[in-house]
Design a protein around this motif. Structure first.
Motif, short mmCIF file in Angstrom:
data_model
loop_
_atom_site.label_atom_id
_atom_site.label_comp_id
_atom_site.label_asym_id
_atom_site.label_seq_id
_atom_site.Cartn_x
_atom_site.Cartn_y
_atom_site.Cartn_z
N ALA A 110 0.81 -1.22 0.00
CA ALA A 110 0.00 0.00 0.00
C ALA A 110 0.84 1.26 0.00
O ALA A 110 0.35 2.35 -0.32
CB ALA A 110 -0.93 0.01 1.21
N THR A 111 2.12 1.16 0.36
CA THR A 111 3.00 2.33 0.38
C THR A 111 4.06 2.25 -0.71
O THR A 111 5.01 3.04 -0.70
CB THR A 111 3.68 2.47 1.76
OG1 THR A 111 4.47 1.30 2.02
CG2 THR A 111 2.64 2.63 2.86
N ASP A 112 3.91 1.30 -1.64
CA ASP A 112 4.92 1.10 -2.68
C ASP A 112 4.72 2.08 -3.82
O ASP A 112 3.71 2.04 -4.53
CB ASP A 112 4.83 -0.34 -3.21
CG ASP A 112 5.70 -0.56 -4.42
OD1 ASP A 112 6.80 0.03 -4.47
OD2 ASP A 112 5.29 -1.31 -5.33
N ALA A 113 5.69 2.96 -4.01
CA ALA A 113 5.58 3.98 -5.06
C ALA A 113 5.94 3.45 -6.43
O ALA A 113 5.83 4.17 -7.42
CB ALA A 113 6.49 5.16 -4.72
N HIS A 114 6.37 2.18 -6.53
CA HIS A 114 6.75 1.60 -7.82
C HIS A 114 5.54 1.07 -8.59
O HIS A 114 5.71 0.50 -9.67
CB HIS A 114 7.77 0.49 -7.63
CG HIS A 114 9.09 0.96 -7.10
ND1 HIS A 114 9.99 1.68 -7.85
CD2 HIS A 114 9.66 0.82 -5.87
CE1 HIS A 114 11.06 1.96 -7.13
NE2 HIS A 114 10.88 1.45 -5.92
N GLY A 115 4.35 1.20 -8.06
CA GLY A 115 3.16 0.78 -8.78
C GLY A 115 2.24 -0.13 -8.02
O GLY A 115 1.06 -0.26 -8.36
N GLY A 116 2.74 -0.77 -6.98
CA GLY A 116 1.89 -1.68 -6.23
C GLY A 116 0.73 -1.00 -5.56
O GLY A 116 -0.35 -1.57 -5.41
N ASP A 117 0.93 0.26 -5.15
CA ASP A 117 -0.13 0.98 -4.44
C ASP A 117 -1.33 1.24 -5.33
O ASP A 117 -2.44 1.40 -4.84
CB ASP A 117 0.42 2.29 -3.85
CG ASP A 117 1.04 3.20 -4.90
OD1 ASP A 117 1.44 2.71 -5.97
OD2 ASP A 117 1.12 4.41 -4.63
N ARG A 118 -1.14 1.28 -6.65
CA ARG A 118 -2.27 1.54 -7.56
C ARG A 118 -3.28 0.40 -7.53
O ARG A 118 -4.48 0.62 -7.61
CB ARG A 118 -1.77 1.73 -8.99
CG ARG A 118 -0.99 3.00 -9.23
CD ARG A 118 -0.71 3.19 -10.70
NE ARG A 118 0.15 2.14 -11.25
CZ ARG A 118 -0.24 1.28 -12.17
NH1 ARG A 118 -1.48 1.30 -12.64
NH2 ARG A 118 0.60 0.38 -12.64
N PHE A 119 -2.80 -0.82 -7.43
CA PHE A 119 -3.66 -1.98 -7.55
C PHE A 119 -4.38 -2.33 -6.24
O PHE A 119 -5.42 -2.97 -6.26
CB PHE A 119 -2.85 -3.19 -8.03
CG PHE A 119 -2.33 -3.05 -9.43
CD1 PHE A 119 -3.08 -3.49 -10.50
CD2 PHE A 119 -1.10 -2.47 -9.68
CE1 PHE A 119 -2.62 -3.36 -11.80
CE2 PHE A 119 -0.62 -2.34 -10.97
CZ PHE A 119 -1.38 -2.78 -12.03
N ILE A 120 -3.82 -1.91 -5.14
CA ILE A 120 -4.37 -2.33 -3.85
C ILE A 120 -5.49 -1.41 -3.35
O ILE A 120 -6.28 -1.79 -2.49
CB ILE A 120 -3.24 -2.41 -2.80
CG1 ILE A 120 -3.69 -3.23 -1.58
CG2 ILE A 120 -2.78 -1.02 -2.38
CD1 ILE A 120 -2.59 -3.49 -0.58
N GLN A 121 -5.58 -0.21 -3.91
CA GLN A 121 -6.51 0.78 -3.36
C GLN A 121 -7.95 0.29 -3.29
O GLN A 121 -8.68 0.60 -2.35
CB GLN A 121 -6.43 2.08 -4.17
CG GLN A 121 -5.09 2.80 -4.08
CD GLN A 121 -4.68 3.10 -2.66
OE1 GLN A 121 -5.49 3.51 -1.83
NE2 GLN A 121 -3.40 2.89 -2.37
N ARG A 122 -8.38 -0.50 -4.29
CA ARG A 122 -9.77 -0.96 -4.34
C ARG A 122 -10.14 -1.82 -3.14
O ARG A 122 -11.32 -1.97 -2.83
CB ARG A 122 -10.01 -1.74 -5.63
CG ARG A 122 -9.28 -3.07 -5.68
CD ARG A 122 -9.51 -3.81 -6.99
NE ARG A 122 -8.94 -3.11 -8.12
CZ ARG A 122 -8.58 -3.70 -9.25
NH1 ARG A 122 -8.74 -5.00 -9.39
NH2 ARG A 122 -8.09 -3.01 -10.24
#
Length: 338
Positions: free
Chosen positions: A230-242
């Motif tokens: 959730a705090t990964d700025a490399h792209g992981g945070d985009r997918f977890i928000q939902r």
């Protein structure tokens, strides 16, 4: 050790826990740690490894190739993918045209340090390339001995049916689809799974832990743990928000007694749940350190009883996404550029 399952209607077996290196290799963790994690996966009985040319703009394939160097080629199953922009990201460096597929497979084999991959996958559907061209290009890859089987990722039921028909006509095997699937994201159950069962296509599912939410480490009303997806700025945070809504996180906490009763951790329960679906051949898991794999591989071979499955549904179905129409929104309608 990890159990094996057939991939689609073929004689090819893969480890039902498959190691995927999206986000982690050449992004979240250093190469030395990545290689150590791959070696631990092998020690634990994971022999199937999934990557893609687009991961870290080709660097993830290089790391995986380095990690597997020296391993007997016949003892591992290597999957990679083609579609997203890579390299210099020029006009023909994306999509599923014959030109890009021809260039992409050669690049992937060079980076991985192998003569062939076991499974070559269309990472998305390319609306700008005729499907006939795409499948003919895949057939050429198979006939050249550069891939043994063909798969796709996040195709709709209709696209699977059309692709399978062309593959059969061309004499190659389309054996797999790689969709997102978890107890919180069930959109493939309505159309994809029934169509795949009819056609002899298996699912290799990604994000079986819903980007880590089903691990239970995200608590409602609490700050997100440092260093988490959730705090990964490399792209992981985009997918977890939902999945980070409080009602979802509260529902996940209700799984703790279910996991305890089954003698499992929450991550093991999440992975075991997707493997209860007979159309699923493998659950993709990632890891940033070897110890994570030691926990997740214990989900292999687990059989959840009817009471456990009902309890999971009771807790999560009210907040899970089940709309099969969501499968029509994944592939971009225009080929992605740089």
């Amino acid at each position: 050790m990890v159990n094996y399952r057939y991939l689609g209607n073929s004689g090819f077996k893969v480890s039902e826990i498959t190691y995927g290196n999206w986000i982690t290799h050449a992004s979240q963790i250093g190469n030395e740690q990545a290689i150590a994690t791959v070696h631990r996966a092998l020690e634990l009985g994971i022999t199937s490894f999934d990557t893609a040319d687009a991961y870290a703009n080709t660097a993830a394939e290089v790391v995986l190739g380095d990690a597997l160097r020296g391993q007997s080629r016949e003892d591992v199953e290597i999957f990679t993918k083609v579609y997203w922009p890579v390299g210099r990201k020029g006009p023909n460096d994306a999509g599923l045209s014959r030109k890009h597929i021809r260039d992409a497979i050669d690049g992937s084999l060079r980076r991985l340090g192998v003569e062939y991959v076991d499974l070559y996958q269309a990472h998305r559907y390319d609306y700008e390339t005729p499907l006939e061209e795409t499948m003919q290009a895949f057939a050429e890859v198979v006939r050249q001995g550069k891939a043994l089987y063909i798969g796709v990722s996040e195709w709709t039921a209709e696209q699977l049916r059309a692709g399978h028909a062309l593959a059969t006509e061309l004499g190659i095997q389309l054996v797999s689809n790689q969709p997102q699937y978890s107890a919180l994201w069930r959109v493939i159950e309505g159309k994809i799974v029934p169509t795949s069962e009819e056609l002899g296509i298996s699912q290799i599912v990604w994000s079986p832990m819903a980007q880590g939410v089903l691990s239970g480490k995200y608590l409602p009303g609490q700050p997100r743990p440092e260093g988490s997806r959730a705090t990964d700025a490399h792209g992981g945070d985009r997918f977890i928000q939902r999945f980070l809504r409080d009602e979802v996180l509260t529902a996940v906490q209700r799984l703790a007694p279910v996991a305890d009763q089954a003698g499992l951790t929450l991550p093991q329960l999440a992975i075991a749940w997707v493997l209860q679906n007979p159309n699923v051949s493998a659950a993709l898991v990632g890891a940033s350190r070897p110890q994570q794999l030691e926990d997740t591989v214990k989900a292999s071979g687990v059989e959840l009883d009817a009471d456990a499955l009902a309890a999971i549904d009771d807790a999560l179905l009210p907040v899970a996404e089940t709309d099969p129409e969501k499968t029509y929104t994944v592939s971009p309608k225009t080929r992605p550029g740089a």
